[in-house]
Design an enzyme around this catalytic site. Structure first.
Site, mmCIF file in Angstrom:
data_model
loop_
_atom_site.group_PDB
_atom_site.id
_atom_site.type_symbol
_atom_site.label_atom_id
_atom_site.label_comp_id
_atom_site.label_asym_id
_atom_site.label_seq_id
_atom_site.Cartn_x
_atom_site.Cartn_y
_atom_site.Cartn_z
ATOM 1 N N ASN A 173 40.857 73.573 21.206
ATOM 2 C CA ASN A 173 41.415 73.971 22.094
ATOM 3 C C ASN A 173 42.500 73.831 22.495
ATOM 4 O OD1 ASN A 173 42.314 71.592 22.590
ATOM 5 N ND2 ASN A 173 41.727 71.282 23.977
ATOM 6 N N GLN A 204 18.566 55.609 18.605
ATOM 7 C CA GLN A 204 17.331 56.182 19.353
ATOM 8 C C GLN A 204 16.802 57.437 18.981
ATOM 9 O OE1 GLN A 204 19.641 55.258 23.698
ATOM 10 N NE2 GLN A 204 17.643 56.841 24.164
ATOM 11 N N THR A 244 37.552 63.105 25.853
ATOM 12 C CA THR A 244 37.803 63.677 24.015
ATOM 13 C C THR A 244 37.018 62.549 23.186
ATOM 14 O OG1 THR A 244 39.746 65.231 24.362
ATOM 15 C CG2 THR A 244 38.846 64.499 22.071
ATOM 16 N N ASP A 261 36.842 73.997 24.619
ATOM 17 C CA ASP A 261 37.752 71.960 24.665
ATOM 18 C C ASP A 261 36.360 71.285 25.251
ATOM 19 O OD1 ASP A 261 37.684 69.353 25.981
ATOM 20 O OD2 ASP A 261 39.951 69.897 27.085
ATOM 21 N N GLY A 282 46.618 71.630 17.690
ATOM 22 C CA GLY A 282 45.960 72.143 16.897
ATOM 23 C C GLY A 282 47.179 73.500 16.819
ATOM 24 N N LEU A 289 36.178 66.215 14.380
ATOM 25 C CA LEU A 289 37.966 65.986 14.587
ATOM 26 C C LEU A 289 38.323 65.977 15.556
ATOM 27 C CD1 LEU A 289 36.274 66.246 11.242
ATOM 28 C CD2 LEU A 289 38.598 66.960 10.579
ATOM 29 N N TYR A 318 42.537 55.572 22.404
ATOM 30 C CA TYR A 318 42.567 55.829 20.520
ATOM 31 C C TYR A 318 41.610 55.010 20.164
ATOM 32 C CZ TYR A 318 43.040 58.113 16.315
ATOM 33 O OH TYR A 318 42.863 58.685 15.574
#
Ligand code: NAD
Ligand code: UDP
Length: 459
Positions: free
Chosen positions: A158, A286, A216, A182, A162, A197, A269
């Site tokens: 998104n 699972q 995120t 996103d 970056g 990543l 984070y």
């Protein structure tokens, strides 16, 4: 549709080039004929090709039909033909100019450019790989590595931290696709592997919007694990040394459970990455999803964000501009820095291995932040001094990876020492500071020696 338009454009450019060549040929023929005594009658003067181009153009433009000769006629005798040469020359030149303009416009529209040469793989061994966060610092280098190796790569990003510029070398390549998306929203694609990543990585970036950082790394990770489960893809998660928090064990092996403050400024984070790991193992147990967990330690190199606030970019940019290097706290806290190409090789090795992980990927050579400031001062030169500012909250005091697991299971070790990686990174930032316009392409690449590639990137 875009692909069809591109193919059409390339075909049209091809045809235009052939026409251009044919016209050039007839132009050469007419010119040489005229030189050899043609244009002897009427007002059509032979144009000497030895004259400078602007002069030749002027003369050709002045060419008028010779009296009493219809140069358009089907049949002309030798004498009439000679008298028409000047007219035909002028027409050929005008056509040539029109075609040149058309060709330039088509080339521009089709965005024709050359790409780094990539390995050819046929459908049997050409994997389709999704790289979330592929337009970021680490992701873009991973994309380079996978593209050069001949795989089909989809970047999902998104562009929060970056940049399109990081992957511009691949835009338009038939093996490459960029999806502006996103990761907290579902995404569907048929892929064989997923490198996940997508996440802001530097403390100022992930602290800027803590809730978004959590979403995120949790909702985004669930979406990617769900995709991996649906299509049977293998998924690698970019976890972090931050899962160890402010560690009480040194160096940190994968067996250490960590020491994280769950409500501190770094928690959005650290804890979200811990949940991402938990999710990966839950889907693995699972639903038998094939997962890989990489715990990445501090990584640096070209394409780091200019203002990500990390110590490497901060110190280098400060030194390059003769500003004071800002050390937070005493400077006795330690970090171990790994060059980005080493990390990329580690990520690929882990993905291709039979080991789920977690696996530490980092360079175990440890430095205090104060030592690191002096290394940067020495490498950059200039007149920068250091200054000591207040310590930041919950700053881990020691960090050094125990990489025995990566060595034993992947046969992986970092290769690039600071003495090699830091000058390359300094060069990158120096270039970024001097950059003046969009036409300066992103040619600099630490992993690829472009000099052996004849078709350099277009620019
Ligand atoms: P980066 O900020 O340069 O790249 C992250 C990329 O993810 C960016 O392109 C960003 O736009 C994208 N992104 C962020 N949120 C997104 C969202 N919601 N949807 C789609 N895309 C999103 O960071 P980096 O240094 O390249 O880090 C890459 C990964 O490696 C991250 O997951 C990070 O946690 C991990 N990691 C990095 C380091 C390091 O030192 N660089 C250390 C440990 C872990
Ligand atoms: N740091 C510093 N000055 C800066 C930026 C960072 O002294 O301008 C310190 C920071 O406090 C930490 C270390 O450098 O101790 C590494 O910080 P960074 O943000 O690069 O990454 P972290 O490992 O903390 O995620």
């Amino acid at each position: 549709m875009a692909v069809r338009w591109r193919t059409l454009s390339v075909l049209m450019i091809g045809c235009a080039s052939v026409l251009l060549l044919l016209l050039l040929n007839s132009y050469m023929f007419v010119s040489s004929h005229a030189m050899n005594g043609g244009g002897g009658g009427g007002r059509a003067e032979p144009v000497n090709p030895a004259l400078p181009l602007p002069r030749r153009r002027k003369m050709a433009a002045r060419a008028e039909p010779p009296d009493g000769v219809d140069c358009e006629a089907d049949e002309l005798d030798e004498h009439e033909e000679l008298r028409c040469h000047g007219v035909w020359l002028a027409e050929a030149r005008a056509d040539l100019r029109r075609l040149e303009q058309r060709l330039a416009a088509l080339t521009k529209r089709a965005g024709v450019k050359s790409f780094p040469r990539v390995k050819f793989r046929n459908y049997r061994d050409r994997k389709r790989i999704l790289v979330t966060g592929g337009a970021g610092f680490v992701g873009s280098h991973l994309v380079d590595r996978l593209m050069l190796d001949g795989y089909e790569v989809i970047v999902l990003d998104n562009l929060y931290t970056g940049r399109k510029r990081n992957i511009e070398q691949w835009l338009g390549h038939e093996n490459f696709e960029m999806a502006m998306h996103d990761v907290i929203n579902q995404y569907y694609a048929e892929v064989d592997e997923i490198y996940h990543l997508a996440s802001p990585a530097s403390p100022p970036h992930y602290m800027a919007n803590p809730v978004k950082t959590i979403k995120t790394n949790t909702i985004g990770t669930i979406n990617m694990l769900g995709l991996a489960k649906r299509v049977g893809a293998r998924l690698l998660i970019a976890s972090t040394s931050e899962v160890y928090g402010d560690p009480e064990v040194h160096p940190q092996p994968e067996t250490y459970w960590g020491h994280v403050n769950p409500i501190g400024p770094r928690a959005c984070y650290d804890e979200a990455k811990r949940v991402a790991e938990t999710l990966a193992f839950a889907y693995h147990k699972q639903s038998n999803v094939s997962v890989r967990v990489a715990r990445i330690f501090n990584t640096y190199g070209p394409r780091m964000h200019n203002n990500d606030g990390r110590v490497v970019s901060n110190f280098i940019l400060q030194a390059l501009q003769n500003q004071t290097l800002t050390i937070y706290g005493s400077g006795e806290q330690t970090r171990s820095f790994q060059y980005v190409s080493d990390l990329v090789e580690g990520l690929v090795a882990l993905m291709e291995s039979n080991h789920t992980g977690p696996v530490n990927l980092g360079n175990p050579v440890e430095h205090t932040i104060e030592e690191f400031a002096h290394i940067i001062q020495k490498t950059v030169g200039g007149t920068s001094q250091v200054e000591y500012l207040d310590a930041v909250e919950d700053d881990p005091q020691k960090r050094k990876p125990d990489i025995r697991r990566a060595e034993q299971l992947l046969g992986w070790q970092p290769k690039v020492p600071l003495s090699e990686g830091i000058p390359k990174t300094v060069e990158y930032f120096r270039h970024e500071l001097q950059r003046k316009g969009h036409n300066e392409r992103n040619l600099f690449d630490p992993l690829v020696d472009w000099s052996h590639i004849p078709n350099k990137l277009g620019g």
